[in-house]
Design a protein around this motif. Structure first.
Motif, PDB file in Angstrom:
ATOM      1  N   GLU A 156      -5.386  -3.249  -0.527  1.00 47.49           N
ATOM      2  CA  GLU A 156      -5.290  -1.839  -0.492  1.00 47.49           C
ATOM      3  C   GLU A 156      -4.336  -1.216  -1.335  1.00 47.49           C
ATOM      4  O   GLU A 156      -2.889  -1.893  -1.168  1.00 47.49           O
ATOM      5  CB  GLU A 156      -5.231  -1.092   0.963  1.00 47.49           C
TER       6      GLU A 156
ATOM      7  N   ARG B 155      -3.566   4.872  -0.464  1.00 46.37           N
ATOM      8  CA  ARG B 155      -4.432   5.855   0.449  1.00 46.37           C
ATOM      9  C   ARG B 155      -3.785   7.206   0.574  1.00 46.37           C
ATOM     10  O   ARG B 155      -2.799   7.559   0.307  1.00 46.37           O
ATOM     11  CB  ARG B 155      -4.169   5.115   1.930  1.00 46.37           C
ATOM     12  N   TYR B 156      -4.767   8.064   0.650  1.00 44.20           N
ATOM     13  CA  TYR B 156      -4.494   9.404   0.643  1.00 44.20           C
ATOM     14  C   TYR B 156      -5.237  10.124   1.874  1.00 44.20           C
ATOM     15  O   TYR B 156      -6.554  10.164   2.010  1.00 44.20           O
ATOM     16  CB  TYR B 156      -4.877  10.056  -0.740  1.00 44.20           C
ATOM     17  N   GLU B 157      -4.505  10.536   2.889  1.00 48.47           N
ATOM     18  CA  GLU B 157      -5.430  11.326   3.977  1.00 48.47           C
ATOM     19  C   GLU B 157      -5.328  12.454   3.658  1.00 48.47           C
ATOM     20  O   GLU B 157      -4.257  13.020   3.593  1.00 48.47           O
ATOM     21  CB  GLU B 157      -4.247  10.934   5.287  1.00 48.47           C
TER      22      GLU B 157
ATOM     23  N   MET C  89       0.865  -1.195   0.071  1.00 48.62           N
ATOM     24  CA  MET C  89      -0.023  -0.012  -0.093  1.00 48.62           C
ATOM     25  C   MET C  89       1.042   1.202  -0.012  1.00 48.62           C
ATOM     26  O   MET C  89       1.860   1.258   0.844  1.00 48.62           O
ATOM     27  CB  MET C  89      -0.819  -0.043   1.280  1.00 48.62           C
TER      28      MET C  89
ATOM     29  N   HIS D 262      -9.242   5.597  -0.184  1.00 46.43           N
ATOM     30  CA  HIS D 262      -8.353   4.724  -0.610  1.00 46.43           C
ATOM     31  C   HIS D 262      -8.831   3.893  -1.520  1.00 46.43           C
ATOM     32  O   HIS D 262     -10.082   3.789  -1.911  1.00 46.43           O
ATOM     33  CB  HIS D 262      -7.682   3.899   0.701  1.00 46.43           C
TER      34      HIS D 262
ATOM     35  N   SER E 231       1.003   5.181   0.585  1.00 49.57           N
ATOM     36  CA  SER E 231       0.426   6.407   1.108  1.00 49.57           C
ATOM     37  C   SER E 231       0.714   7.962   0.348  1.00 49.57           C
ATOM     38  O   SER E 231       1.979   8.034   0.069  1.00 49.57           O
ATOM     39  CB  SER E 231       0.917   6.736   2.407  1.00 49.57           C
TER      40      SER E 231
ATOM     41  N   TYR F  97     -10.003  10.555   4.548  1.00 51.42           N
ATOM     42  CA  TYR F  97      -9.112   9.502   3.706  1.00 51.42           C
ATOM     43  C   TYR F  97     -10.042   9.233   2.470  1.00 51.42           C
ATOM     44  O   TYR F  97     -11.285   8.998   2.667  1.00 51.42           O
ATOM     45  CB  TYR F  97      -8.450   8.491   4.290  1.00 51.42           C
TER      46      TYR F  97
END
Length: 191
Positions: free
Chosen positions: A139, A142-144, A1, A130, A3, A128
């Motif tokens: 996954e 993912r983008y917070e 995954m 994802h 980020s 977020y």
């Protein structure tokens, strides 16, 4: 995954041969808020042509139009409270079914009746998006969103886009005032 950070772009299909069915999940928590209303955040997907606009209003997939006519984008339904852990709302995307005239799919979150309820994204945290490989239940990215927003009532979270025959993802994180109406106008939907 992987980020992502705001503005970062990443290949999705290049490193994942055969990747077609995606599950895009969006989640959030509401900060302490005592305005007397529930927070109802809504996700949507806009299927956009080369001009950055929808081809027609059916290219806007949201709680009142859950399935795109091509079957490429399916919204799994409105969550009215956002309580509980995990994704609050999910959108399935089948890359193999996306019409060739669609260059991008933009994913957005808006606050329902934000103005009447005096709510904005400054009162929301842990947001977020994802992207999952649905077949492998894995996954991919993912983008917070972080706490970048205060007065905005709508956010373009990210977009899938086509480039040289491959699909990529761009972490956008752009806020708008004016809620869903402003987004619809931006993307060429008749409101």
């Amino acid at each position: 995954m992987i980020s992502l950070f705001k503005g970062q772009k990443i290949d999705l299909t290049k490193g994942n041969p055969g990747l077609s069915k995606l599950l895009v999940g969006l989640g959030w928590d509401v900060n302490k808020y005592d305005g007397g209303y529930d927070f109802d955040l809504d996700t949507a997907a806009f299927l956009l042509g080369t001009n950055g606009k929808v081809r027609d209003d059916s290219d806007f997939v949201f709680y009142n139009n859950l399935k795109h006519s091509s079957g490429a984008v399916i919204h799994l339904g409105d969550n009215l409270t956002g309580s509980g852990s995990g994704d609050d709302e999910q959108i399935k995307v089948d890359l193999a079914k996306v019409p060739s005239s669609v260059e991008k799919i933009a994913f957005t979150v808006t606050i329902h009746e934000a103005e009447q309820r005096r709510q904005n994204f400054g009162q929301v945290s842990n947001s977020y998006i994802h992207v999952m490989d649905e077949a492998k239940n894995q996954e991919l990215i993912r983008y917070e969103l972080g706490e970048d927003f205060s007065i905005e009532t709508a956010v373009v979270v990210g977009e899938l886009y086509r480039q040289a025959g491959e699909w990529k993802f761009n972490a956008i994180g752009a806020g708008f005032k004016g809620g869903l109406r402003a987004l619809c106008q931006n993307f060429g939907v008749n409101v």
